[in-house]
Design a protein around this motif. Structure first.
Motif, PDB file in Angstrom:
ATOM      1  N   THR A 142       6.013   2.737  -9.147  1.00  0.00           N
ATOM      2  CA  THR A 142       5.054   1.626  -9.320  1.00  0.00           C
ATOM      3  C   THR A 142       6.464   0.700 -10.766  1.00  0.00           C
ATOM      4  O   THR A 142       6.323   2.330 -11.611  1.00  0.00           O
ATOM      5  N   THR A 147       4.928  -2.787  -6.916  1.00  0.00           N
ATOM      6  CA  THR A 147       3.535  -2.480  -6.936  1.00  0.00           C
ATOM      7  C   THR A 147       3.174  -1.773  -5.939  1.00  0.00           C
ATOM      8  O   THR A 147       3.459  -2.515  -4.749  1.00  0.00           O
ATOM      9  N   VAL A 148       2.963  -0.559  -6.559  1.00  0.00           N
ATOM     10  CA  VAL A 148       1.816   0.148  -5.244  1.00  0.00           C
ATOM     11  C   VAL A 148       0.807   0.393  -5.548  1.00  0.00           C
ATOM     12  O   VAL A 148       0.443   1.418  -6.349  1.00  0.00           O
ATOM     13  N   SER A 149      -0.143   0.461  -4.529  1.00  0.00           N
ATOM     14  CA  SER A 149      -1.513   0.580  -4.662  1.00  0.00           C
ATOM     15  C   SER A 149      -1.850   1.974  -3.638  1.00  0.00           C
ATOM     16  O   SER A 149      -1.231   1.721  -2.776  1.00  0.00           O
ATOM     17  N   SER A 150      -2.617   2.683  -4.449  1.00  0.00           N
ATOM     18  CA  SER A 150      -3.119   3.292  -3.864  1.00  0.00           C
ATOM     19  C   SER A 150      -4.411   3.587  -2.221  1.00  0.00           C
ATOM     20  O   SER A 150      -4.803   2.290  -2.382  1.00  0.00           O
ATOM     21  N   SER A 171       8.224   5.164   2.060  1.00  0.00           N
ATOM     22  CA  SER A 171       7.023   6.268   2.025  1.00  0.00           C
ATOM     23  C   SER A 171       6.366   6.363   0.517  1.00  0.00           C
ATOM     24  O   SER A 171       6.207   7.702  -0.046  1.00  0.00           O
ATOM     25  N   ASN A 201       4.649   5.827  -3.239  1.00  0.00           N
ATOM     26  CA  ASN A 201       3.461   5.841  -4.128  1.00  0.00           C
ATOM     27  C   ASN A 201       3.293   5.209  -4.748  1.00  0.00           C
ATOM     28  O   ASN A 201       4.407   4.495  -5.552  1.00  0.00           O
ATOM     29  N   PRO A 202       2.213   5.300  -5.637  1.00  0.00           N
ATOM     30  CA  PRO A 202       1.320   4.724  -6.417  1.00  0.00           C
ATOM     31  C   PRO A 202       2.449   4.702  -7.965  1.00  0.00           C
ATOM     32  O   PRO A 202       2.668   3.743  -8.914  1.00  0.00           O
ATOM     33  N   GLU A 203       3.521   6.231  -8.022  1.00  0.00           N
ATOM     34  CA  GLU A 203       4.042   6.989  -8.886  1.00  0.00           C
ATOM     35  C   GLU A 203       5.481   5.654  -8.849  1.00  0.00           C
ATOM     36  O   GLU A 203       5.848   5.556 -10.105  1.00  0.00           O
ATOM     37  N   GLN A 256       0.707  -1.644  -0.325  1.00  0.00           N
ATOM     38  CA  GLN A 256       0.280   0.277  -0.227  1.00  0.00           C
ATOM     39  C   GLN A 256       1.246   1.687  -0.016  1.00  0.00           C
ATOM     40  O   GLN A 256       1.644   1.751   0.605  1.00  0.00           O
ATOM     41  N   ALA A 257       0.145   2.362  -0.007  1.00  0.00           N
ATOM     42  CA  ALA A 257       0.775   3.802  -0.931  1.00  0.00           C
ATOM     43  C   ALA A 257       1.461   4.083   1.037  1.00  0.00           C
ATOM     44  O   ALA A 257       0.967   3.839   1.874  1.00  0.00           O
ATOM     45  N   GLY A 258       2.857   4.590   0.864  1.00  0.00           N
ATOM     46  CA  GLY A 258       2.720   5.146   2.461  1.00  0.00           C
ATOM     47  C   GLY A 258       3.878   4.449   3.180  1.00  0.00           C
ATOM     48  O   GLY A 258       4.593   4.334   4.053  1.00  0.00           O
TER      49      GLY A 258
END
Length: 124
Positions: free
Chosen positions: A88, A121-124, A82, A84-86, A13-15
């Motif tokens: 990924t 892979t980071v999801s929001s 920290s 974030n989806p960017e 997850q993000a963060g």
């Protein structure tokens, strides 16, 4: 040619935080190692680099403060926080035997050796 093997990727997850590792059979004093990433549809982007033995580190400006590159005698690491989806992307460990400086460390052509990559892979 030096074999590089990445590990530590995953989905989160993000963060959150993640640490990538790269195993190399050879660490050469004065050579350069680093991390690149590539998101779908984008080119390869330099994330961080280090000149071995000198411990000079280099970072993409947009990632400073969140990503840290370091190594021990057998592995190269990328500590990421920290996220974030960017962020990924597929993350690649890279190495050369020539060295690098603050101007050329982020040029993909500066590196002869590339790992297979590890997906983050980071999801929001």
């Amino acid at each position: 040619q030096v074999q590089l093997v990445e590990s530590g990727g995953g989905s989160l997850q993000a963060g959150g935080s993640l640490r990538l590792s790269c195993t190399s059979a050879r660490f050469i004093f004065g050579s350069c190692m680093g991390w690149f990433r590539q998101a779908p549809g984008n080119g390869r982007e330099g994330v961080a680099g280090v000149k071995l033995g000198y411990d000079r580190t280099y970072y993409a400006e947009s990632l400073k403060g969140r990503f840290t590159i370091f190594h021990d005698r057998t592995k190269l690491y990328l500590q990421m926080k920290s996220l974030n989806p960017e962020d990924t992307a597929m993350y690649y460990c890279v190495a050369n035997n020539m060295g690098c400086d603050r101007d050329n460390w982020l040029l993909p052509g500066n590196y002869r050796d590339w790992g297979q990559g590890t997906q983050v892979t980071v999801s929001s």
